[in-house]
Design a protein around this motif. Structure first.
Motif, PDB file in Angstrom:
ATOM      1  N   THR A   1      43.849  45.920  26.464  1.00  0.00           N
ATOM      2  CA  THR A   1      43.603  45.356  27.854  1.00  0.00           C
ATOM      3  C   THR A   1      43.708  43.698  27.835  1.00  0.00           C
ATOM      4  O   THR A   1      43.542  42.884  26.867  1.00  0.00           O
ATOM      5  CB  THR A   1      41.957  45.293  28.262  1.00  0.00           C
ATOM      6  N   LEU A   2      44.040  43.146  28.873  1.00  0.00           N
ATOM      7  CA  LEU A   2      44.399  41.838  28.861  1.00  0.00           C
ATOM      8  C   LEU A   2      43.294  41.213  29.545  1.00  0.00           C
ATOM      9  O   LEU A   2      42.546  41.546  30.447  1.00  0.00           O
ATOM     10  CB  LEU A   2      45.584  41.462  30.282  1.00  0.00           C
ATOM     11  N   ASP A   3      43.021  39.779  28.861  1.00  0.00           N
ATOM     12  CA  ASP A   3      41.804  39.051  29.387  1.00  0.00           C
ATOM     13  C   ASP A   3      42.302  38.405  30.643  1.00  0.00           C
ATOM     14  O   ASP A   3      43.202  37.653  30.875  1.00  0.00           O
ATOM     15  CB  ASP A   3      41.526  37.780  28.199  1.00  0.00           C
ATOM     16  N   LEU A   4      41.353  38.814  31.689  1.00  0.00           N
ATOM     17  CA  LEU A   4      41.683  38.434  33.320  1.00  0.00           C
ATOM     18  C   LEU A   4      41.137  37.168  33.631  1.00  0.00           C
ATOM     19  O   LEU A   4      41.374  36.471  34.583  1.00  0.00           O
ATOM     20  CB  LEU A   4      41.366  39.529  34.161  1.00  0.00           C
ATOM     21  N   ALA A   5      40.192  36.567  32.838  1.00  0.00           N
ATOM     22  CA  ALA A   5      39.405  35.310  32.962  1.00  0.00           C
ATOM     23  C   ALA A   5      40.339  34.305  33.372  1.00  0.00           C
ATOM     24  O   ALA A   5      40.182  33.488  34.246  1.00  0.00           O
ATOM     25  CB  ALA A   5      38.270  35.058  32.111  1.00  0.00           C
ATOM     26  N   PRO A   6      41.315  33.894  32.338  1.00  0.00           N
ATOM     27  CA  PRO A   6      42.074  32.723  32.570  1.00  0.00           C
ATOM     28  C   PRO A   6      42.988  32.785  34.070  1.00  0.00           C
ATOM     29  O   PRO A   6      43.067  31.920  34.956  1.00  0.00           O
ATOM     30  CB  PRO A   6      43.121  32.831  31.463  1.00  0.00           C
ATOM     31  N   GLY A   7      43.398  34.162  34.254  1.00  0.00           N
ATOM     32  CA  GLY A   7      44.053  34.274  35.576  1.00  0.00           C
ATOM     33  C   GLY A   7      43.440  34.012  36.830  1.00  0.00           C
ATOM     34  O   GLY A   7      43.814  33.627  37.910  1.00  0.00           O
ATOM     35  N   ILE A   8      42.154  34.851  36.700  1.00  0.00           N
ATOM     36  CA  ILE A   8      41.269  34.586  37.699  1.00  0.00           C
ATOM     37  C   ILE A   8      40.992  33.046  37.929  1.00  0.00           C
ATOM     38  O   ILE A   8      40.894  32.650  39.182  1.00  0.00           O
ATOM     39  CB  ILE A   8      39.991  35.293  37.513  1.00  0.00           C
ATOM     40  N   ASP A   9      40.626  32.376  36.926  1.00  0.00           N
ATOM     41  CA  ASP A   9      40.298  31.008  36.941  1.00  0.00           C
ATOM     42  C   ASP A   9      41.857  30.219  37.740  1.00  0.00           C
ATOM     43  O   ASP A   9      41.413  29.112  38.420  1.00  0.00           O
ATOM     44  CB  ASP A   9      40.419  30.337  35.721  1.00  0.00           C
ATOM     45  N   GLU A  10      42.908  30.697  37.503  1.00  0.00           N
ATOM     46  CA  GLU A  10      44.042  30.155  38.235  1.00  0.00           C
ATOM     47  C   GLU A  10      44.350  30.708  39.595  1.00  0.00           C
ATOM     48  O   GLU A  10      45.205  30.124  40.169  1.00  0.00           O
ATOM     49  CB  GLU A  10      45.121  30.545  37.267  1.00  0.00           C
ATOM     50  N   GLY A  11      43.360  31.479  40.059  1.00  0.00           N
ATOM     51  CA  GLY A  11      43.597  31.824  41.446  1.00  0.00           C
ATOM     52  C   GLY A  11      44.361  33.285  41.819  1.00  0.00           C
ATOM     53  O   GLY A  11      45.202  33.236  42.803  1.00  0.00           O
ATOM     54  N   LYS A  12      44.658  33.903  40.643  1.00  0.00           N
ATOM     55  CA  LYS A  12      45.563  35.084  40.783  1.00  0.00           C
ATOM     56  C   LYS A  12      44.969  36.132  41.661  1.00  0.00           C
ATOM     57  O   LYS A  12      45.768  37.068  41.886  1.00  0.00           O
ATOM     58  CB  LYS A  12      46.233  35.534  39.423  1.00  0.00           C
ATOM     59  N   LEU A  13      43.687  35.865  41.837  1.00  0.00           N
ATOM     60  CA  LEU A  13      43.046  37.005  42.709  1.00  0.00           C
ATOM     61  C   LEU A  13      42.475  36.257  44.067  1.00  0.00           C
ATOM     62  O   LEU A  13      41.745  36.787  44.834  1.00  0.00           O
ATOM     63  CB  LEU A  13      41.616  37.468  41.830  1.00  0.00           C
ATOM     64  N   GLY A  14      43.552  35.420  44.409  1.00  0.00           N
ATOM     65  CA  GLY A  14      43.448  34.870  45.564  1.00  0.00           C
ATOM     66  C   GLY A  14      42.133  33.775  45.753  1.00  0.00           C
ATOM     67  O   GLY A  14      42.086  33.128  44.762  1.00  0.00           O
TER      68      GLY A  14
END
Length: 445
Positions: free
Chosen positions: A117-130
């Motif tokens: 699994t990919l660590d999603l935390a950095p991407g969420i912090d970057e706004g990848k979940l809108g």
């Protein structure tokens, strides 16, 4: 819903056991979620378990209707947990893990340890979940996807905030001449008292309460009760289980008390239909939100409803669990995978579809308050209680390795020893604790 590749278990979570409902036209959200140009023309593979394949296909269809230049290929695989974890670990070695895939609370740590699994935390912090942030999700449900060794990571996002409530059949109450229906301020003593009255008044023709532990020992039921008494199932800091400690013994005493009085005699017979709430012969039962659709079908015109679970010492005893979605570390289409997740978790887009198709309760405060999941035709009239239960739910405790499987067998054995052989409850569960702690120790070697 932890390293458990050897755990023999079906991936049939309560939240998944729902009827497929008509797809709403509202799935075509025109907001900015998932609109990054680099994902146009992309194809991602989404793998899920067999039981969820139909509804995830509907999610994919809705997404592709919103974004015609994007493709989501849905594939299904085994419902067996051990086999599923092994398949993903093997695929990781060959670089063939799907871009987006089904995860579940009790396998999340396994998949993280195996670098699936990919660590999603950095991407969420970057706004990848809108506009969504980690703080928008119910923390205990996100917590199930935080690896034990690195809790700052988030390796999956819960799809539904599934929790349990108290189902009750008003017709069965009336048959017993009892008009005291469950209330939000009930304690477990109240529940047992009324269940005993129902069973006594009907000469056992109506079971007052479906046995809390059923034919096994589901942690979704006993875990919150142990915690309500001030105990713990597993303490990560000490690396030990507390299922035989004094507070837990109080919990086991409470959980085993109704057998033979409010719940009938203990039976090891699995899936006895006469002992299920849907039979119409059971006045009350502890069950999840996911049981609502099939209960509606099975109960027909019966008059039934739901209430929050009773409290112990003022503490909620609602349990919960979740399945989720993850992105593969090795995915070559991570931007496209993020775009799908951004659409899926949008309350006005994918989550709206998920509520209609999959009976999902969105795992966010906004989704619980403003989602459409409460808008179905009664019964139950009081369905909104599942939102309250989700917010206070005590979720499955993450445990290392195969120790959770050992706990499941050890607690079931102790239950049977007490109820069928008359063994002292303290001795039985202290022995169970020792067995579990031995298993935990072996995982650390």
């Amino acid at each position: 819903m932890t390293s458990r590749p050897t755990r023999s278990r079906r991936l049939t979570v309560a939240a998944a056991a729902v009827a497929v409902l008509p797809l709403l036209a509202a799935c075509g959200s025109s907001n900015a979620t998932g609109a990054a140009g680099e994902v146009e023309g992309s194809t991602i593979v989404l793998t899920t378990v067999t039981g969820l394949q139909p509804q995830f296909q509907e999610y994919a269809d809705a997404y592709m209707e919103s974004f015609p230049d994007r493709t989501v290929e849905v594939r299904s695989t085994t419902d067996d947990a051990a086999e599923y974890a092994q398949q993903l670990a093997t695929a990781r070695l060959s670089g063939e893990v799907p871009d987006v895939f089904f995860n579940v609370d009790f396998l999340a740590d396994t998949l993280a340890k195996n670098n699936v699994t990919l660590d999603l935390a950095p991407g969420i912090d970057e706004g990848k979940l809108g506009d969504l942030t980690i703080d928008d999700f119910l923390p205990q449900f996100v917590g199930q996807y935080r690896p034990l060794d690195d809790p700052d990571q988030v390796t999956g996002l819960p799809v539904s905030a599934d929790s349990v409530g108290l189902y009750y059949n008003k017709s069965a109450f009336e048959q017993a001449g009892v008009d005291e229906f469950p209330e939000a301020d009930w304690t477990w003593d109240d529940m047992y008292r009324v269940a005993d009255e129902i069973q006594t008044n009907t000469g056992g023709a109506v079971t007052g309460l479906a046995a809390p532990l059923g034919d096994g020992t589901p942690q979704i039921v006993y875990g919150p009760v142990i915690q309500a008494y001030g105990g713990y199932v597993y303490d990560a800091e000490t690396g030990t289980s507390g299922i035989g400690q004094p507070e837990a013994i109080e919990a086991w005493t409470t959980l085993l008390a109704p057998y033979g009085t409010a719940s009938g005699e203990y039976t090891a017979t699995a899936d006895d239909p006469t002992l299920k709430f849907s039979s119409g012969n059971v006045a009350m039962a502890i069950a999840s939100r996911g049981a609502v659709p099939q209960t509606k079908t099975a109960m027909g015109d019966a008059d039934w409803d739901v209430q929050v679970l009773p409290t112990i010492d003022g503490n909620s005893t609602a349990g919960g669990g979740s399945y989720g979605l993850s992105i593969a570390q090795t995915s070559e289409n991570q931007d496209a995978a993020w775009a799908f997740l951004a659409w899926f978790y949008d309350t006005d887009a994918g989550m709206k579809v998920a509520q209609e198709v999959g009976g999902v309760i969105p795992p966010t405060d906004d989704g619980i308050d403003n989602g459409t999941w409460k808008d179905g035709t009664p019964p139950p009239v009081n369905i909104a209680i599942f939102g309250e239960s989700a917010r206070t739910a005590v979720l499955l405790t993450q445990m290392p390795g195969a120790s959770a499987s050992v706990m499941s067998e050890a607690t079931k054995k102790a239950t049977q020893q007490v109820l069928l052989e008359g063994r002292d409850i303290t001795e039985a569960f202290q022995e169970a604790e020792a067995t579990v702690n031995d298993a935990i120790a072996k995982e650390s070697e």
